[in-house]
Design an enzyme around this catalytic site. Structure first.
Site, short mmCIF file in Angstrom:
data_model
loop_
_atom_site.label_atom_id
_atom_site.label_comp_id
_atom_site.label_asym_id
_atom_site.label_seq_id
_atom_site.Cartn_x
_atom_site.Cartn_y
_atom_site.Cartn_z
CB SER A 1 43.46 41.06 36.24
OG SER A 1 42.77 42.32 37.02
CB SER B 1 40.69 41.04 39.42
OG SER B 1 40.76 40.33 37.84
CE LYS C 1 39.83 37.17 37.11
NZ LYS C 1 40.65 38.13 36.56
#
Ligand code: GLN
Length: 496
Positions: free
Chosen positions: A195, A170, A96
Site C-alpha cells: 500500500s 490503499s 494516512k
C-alpha cells in the site's frame, strides 16, 4: 503543545479568513522552506493558511482527505512562529487515516470508527511534531487498508493525472496529495502488502516501505500486525530520506520495534553505484497476469536498467519460482487471518461509531458489525476466520506460515549475491474506475503479485518514478535486504 481554543482560535481564524493570500509565493523545496521558517523570513501562520486553502481546493476535486485538521495546523503554526525550530519546521504533513493523530478523527477509512478521536499521537506523528511538522490532515484510504486501488471506502480519491483513474491503494490519498501539493509537503503511508509503493506508482511519487520493525507501529490502527509498516511518501528521494531519518528508530512503546541502529539516510543520496549488483526478477516481466505485464512498463524499466549498466552497475536476470507462485496465496491467508482478529475489537462499544446498547446482547454485535463494516471487510473477516479455524488451520494458516519462511529464504539466497532486486510495482498502469469494476475480488488480489512478497518477507522496497505514458505514471520497484534502506536511496537516487 498548547492548542488554541475558543476565542483565541476564532480571532486568528477571522483574521485569516479576511485576508487575501494571493501574493504569497509558496516554497516547494523542503530545505528552502525550512530555512525560511528558521530565519523567520516568512510568516508561517500565513503560509499555513494558504496551504490549508490549497488543500481544501484540491480536496474538493480529488477527495484526498477524510479530515483537514485546520485548527491543529493553525495552532502548530502559531507555536512555530514563536519557536521556529526543528528539522521539519513548517513542513506540511498529510497522514494516512489509519495513523492516529491526537484529537483528530482517525477512522482508517472505515464507517465503524466514525467519530473516533485518539487520545494520543502515534509515535511517528509525535516525532514529526517534535521536529516542527504541521499536520495538514488525514488522508483517504481503503477501509483498514483492504485493497490495492483505494476504492473500498466511502471517500474515493482520484488520480492526480486523470480523475477517471484510480490513485492506487490503499494509501491513495497520501499519494495523490503528495503529487498535487504545491508547497513544502510530505506524507505518511502504511503498507501491509504493497500500500505504499502501489499508490506511489500510480500517482508518480516516491514511496518507501521500510523493513518491518524499522518504524514504530505504535498508534497505527492495524490491519495485519506481522505485516504492517509505516513509511514516507514524497515528491523527491531527498525528502524521502529526510523523513525516514525522523521516523525510523527504536520505540519502547512497541514490542516489535527493531533495536538496530538507524543511519543518516541522506548520506546515501547520490553515492556512486558503480560495481553494485542488481537482480532483475525476470518472472515478473512475463505473463504473470493472464495477459502479461503492460509492455509500456517493461520497456520503461529496461531503459532504466540500460542506464544503470552504462554506469557499470551489474544487472542480471534472476528467478524466484516459489515466491512468485505462492506469494499471493500465502499473503492473503496470513493478512486476512490477522485482520479478522484485529477487527474483533470494533463493535461500537469502546471505539468510534456507537449504537443503542439496549437491544438483545447476542443480536447487538451482529447488527452493529453488519451495518458498519463494508463488503470487503466482511469478506476478509470470513476468509481469515476460516483459515485459522480448528480443522483448517494446518491446511491453510500454518502452511502459509511455512511458505512465508520459504519465501524469506529465496530472497536471502539472492541477497548473498545482489545488492538489490528490480521489478515492476504493479502488472498494470493506473486503471480507470470503469475498468476496475470488471475485475473480481480474486483479480484485485492478484494485482499484488509484485508487492505482496517483499511485504511478507518484511523487506524494504521503494517506488522510483520513471516518467509518464500519456496520462499514466511509470515506476519501478527496488527491494533490498533487511535494514538496507540506505541502498534503496543510493540506487533510487542514481535513477533519474
Ligand atoms: N492490496 C493489499 C491488500 O488488499 C495490500 C494492502 C495494504 O498494503 N494495506 O491486502
Amino acid at each position: 503543545m498548547a492548542i488554541l481554543k475558543g476565542q483565541r482560535y476564532y480571532k486568528l481564524k477571522l483574521s485569516i479568513d479576511n485576508n487575501n493570500y494571493q501574493e504569497i509565493k509558496m516554497i516547494t523545496n523542503l530545505h528552502n522552506h525550512i530555512q525560511a521558517v528558521h530565519n523567520q523570513s516568512i510568516d508561517i501562520v500565513e503560509y499555513t493558511a494558504k496551504a490549508l486553502e490549497q488543500a481544501k481546493a484540491i480536496n474538493k476535486e480529488y477527495n484526498y482527505f477524510t479530515t483537514i485538521s485546520e485548527e491543529l495546523a493553525l495552532s502548530q503554526a502559531q507555536n512555530l512562529k514563536k519557536t521556529p525550530t526543528g528539522r521539519l519546521a513548517g513542513v506540511f504533513l498529510s497522514v494516512k487515516d489509519a495513523i492516529c493523530v491526537q484529537g483528530v478523527e482517525s477512522t482508517a477509512g472505515s464507517k465503524i470508527l466514525k467519530g473516533y478521536k485518539p487520545l494520543f499521537n502515534a509515535t511517528v506523528i509525535q516525532r514529526c511534531i517534535n521536529e516542527g511538522a504541521i499536520i495538514l490532515g488525514k488522508t483517504s484510504q481503503d477501509e483498514f487498508g483492504f485493497g490495492g486501488f483505494a476504492v473500498n471506502t466511502e471517500i474515493v480519491p482520484k488520480n492526480p493525472f486523470n480523475k477517471d483513474r484510480v490513485t492506487g491503494g490503499s494509501s491513495g490519498g497520501s499519494a495523490g496529495i503528495t503529487q498535487k501539493a504545491d508547497f513544502a509537503h510530505l506524507a505518511l503511508g502504511e503498507s501491509t502488502g504493497g500500500s505504499i509503493v502501489n499508490p506511489a506508482l500510480f500517482c508518480g511519487v516516491y514511496g518507501l516501505c521500510p523493513t518491518y520493525g524499522r518504524v514504530s507501529r505504535y498508534g497505527l490502527l492495524d490491519y495485519g500486525s506481522s505485516l504492517d509498516k509505516i513509511g514516507p511518501m514524497a515528491k523527491t528521494i531527498e525528502d524521502i530520506a529526510s523523513l525516514l531519518n525522523i521516523i525510523a528508530g527504536h520505540d519502547d512503546k512497541e514490542a516489535t520495534s527493531a533495536t538496530q541502529k538507524t543511519e543518516d539516510y541522506t548520506k546515501y543520496l547520490n553515492r556512486p553505484v558503480r560495481k553494485m549488483k542488481i537482480g532483475i526478477i525476470k518472472d515478473l516481466f512475463g505473463d504473470v497476469f493472464g495477459d502479461g505485464v503492460d509492455e509500456n512498463i517493461t520497456k520503461a524499466i529496461y531503459k532504466k536498467i540500460e542506464q544503470l549498466e552504462s554506469e557499470e552497475v551489474i544487472c542480471e536476470e534472476v528467478s524466484m519460482p516459489i515466491t512468485n507462485k505462492y506469494g499471493i496465496p500465502a499473503y492473503y491467508i496470513i493478512a486476512t487471518a490477522e485482520a479478522s482478529t484485529n477487527l474483533a475489537k470494533y463493535c461500537g462499544i469502546r471505539y468510534g461509531a456507537a449504537d443503542d446498547l439496549k437491544s438483545n446482547y447476542n443480536e447487538y454485535f451482529t447488527k452493529f458489525r453488519e451495518a458498519n463494516f463494508s463488503k470487503e471487510a466482511k469478506r476478509r473477516i470470513m476468509l481469515g476466520t476460516f483459515t485459522r479455524m480448528a480443522g483448517y488451520r494446518d491446511a491453510y494458516y500454518t502452511k502459509a506460515m511455512k511458505v512465508r519462511t520459504k519465501i524469506i529464504e529465496e530472497y536471502q539466497h539472492l541477497f548473498k549475491k545482489y545488492d538489490a532486486l528490480i521489478s515492476p510495482v504493479m502488472p498494470m498502469l493506473a486503471p480507470k474506475f470503469s475498468e476496475l469494476e470488471k475485475l473480481t475480488p480474486a483479480q484485485h488480489y492478484m494485482a499484488d503479485i509484485m508487492t505482496a512478497p517483499p511485504n511478507l518477507a518484511g523487506l524494504p522496497h521503494i517506488n522510483v518514478p520513471i516518467g509518464m505514458h500519456n496520462d499514466q505514471a511509470l515506476g519501478l520497484m527496488l527491494t533490498t535486504n533487511h535494514f538496507e534502506e540506505g541502498k534503496l536511496i543510493q540506487i533510487g537516487s542514481a535513477i533519474r
